[in-house]
Design an enzyme around this catalytic site. Structure first.
Site, PDB file in Angstrom:
ATOM      1  N   TYR A  16     -21.636  32.682  -0.989  1.00  0.00           N
ATOM      2  CA  TYR A  16     -21.785  31.468  -0.174  1.00  0.00           C
ATOM      3  C   TYR A  16     -21.032  31.641   1.145  1.00  0.00           C
ATOM      4  CZ  TYR A  16     -21.027  26.740   1.493  1.00  0.00           C
ATOM      5  OH  TYR A  16     -20.939  25.621   2.296  1.00  0.00           O
ATOM      6  N   GLU A  38     -22.333  17.908  -0.605  1.00  0.00           N
ATOM      7  CA  GLU A  38     -20.981  17.563  -0.163  1.00  0.00           C
ATOM      8  C   GLU A  38     -20.549  16.208  -0.733  1.00  0.00           C
ATOM      9  OE1 GLU A  38     -18.834  19.477   1.183  1.00  0.00           O
ATOM     10  OE2 GLU A  38     -20.051  21.077   2.030  1.00  0.00           O
ATOM     11  N   TRP A  46     -15.609  22.833  -4.751  1.00  0.00           N
ATOM     12  CA  TRP A  46     -16.879  23.320  -4.250  1.00  0.00           C
ATOM     13  C   TRP A  46     -17.478  24.326  -5.221  1.00  0.00           C
ATOM     14  CZ3 TRP A  46     -20.504  21.530  -1.553  1.00  0.00           C
ATOM     15  CH2 TRP A  46     -21.500  22.344  -1.006  1.00  0.00           C
TER      16      TRP A  46
END
Length: 185
Positions: A16, A38, A46
């Site tokens: 990522y 988000e 995350w």
């Protein structure tokens, strides 16, 4: 290769970081995907969200904001039973609400991309950071955008969520100075 330390958790995070984070995007669909992800991350890591990303993609009709805007009680119930996603009813309802608001912004500005990039005069902000410790969690820009989105009726768009959103979509580049990805895009 030197990369931002936060990405060294696992291969998913490294991938990522190396291929998506802080890469400027301009497609409304991708902006909406990150807006959902988000907001789902609020209060979580995350890494958790990335591990569930493909489940979210399937559950939320490939992040199609037109379809999501039409979700009703039955779909909410179905999503609440889906163990592959983050089952928070407030966040799920916010995603539906935000799809509706997203569409309204597109109607007004011809695209969400034009709207969001206008806050930075269509030029990414590239911060000079010596280490991960220098990365902010909010800024005057994220405060401003958060407030504007809230005025438009968006939910789960606090300044910290928006700052992460701006980083994820390349509006803000917070790669540390000696990260090999810093000047990649």
């Amino acid at each position: 290769m030197k990369r931002c330390n936060w990405a060294n958790i696992n291969e998913l995070m490294k991938n990522y970081h190396d291929n998506e984070w802080a890469k400027p995007i301009y497609e409304d669909k991708i902006f909406f995907e990150f807006l959902i992800l988000e907001s789902m991350q609020a209060g979580l890591s995350w890494d958790i969200v990335l591990k569930k990303r493909e489940n979210f993609r399937v559950a939320f009709d490939n992040f199609d904001y037109q379809k999501i805007a039409s979700y009703g009680k039955n779909k909410i119930d179905e999503l609440m039973k889906n163990k592959g996603i983050i089952r928070n009813q407030l966040k799920i309802k916010a995603a539906i609400n935000n799809a509706k608001q997203f569409i309204e912004i597109i109607k007004q500005y011809n695209s969400f991309s034009k709207y969001i990039w206008s806050f930075v005069n269509n030029k990414p902000i590239i911060n000079e950071l010596k280490s991960d410790k220098d990365i902010l969690s909010s800024s005057l820009l994220s405060d401003k955008i958060s407030n504007e989105l809230k005025k438009c009726g968006f939910k789960f768009v606090g300044t910290t969520i928006i700052y992460s959103f701006l980083q994820a979509t390349g509006i803000i580049n917070d790669h540390i100075n000696d990260c090999f990805v810093k000047n990649k895009y």
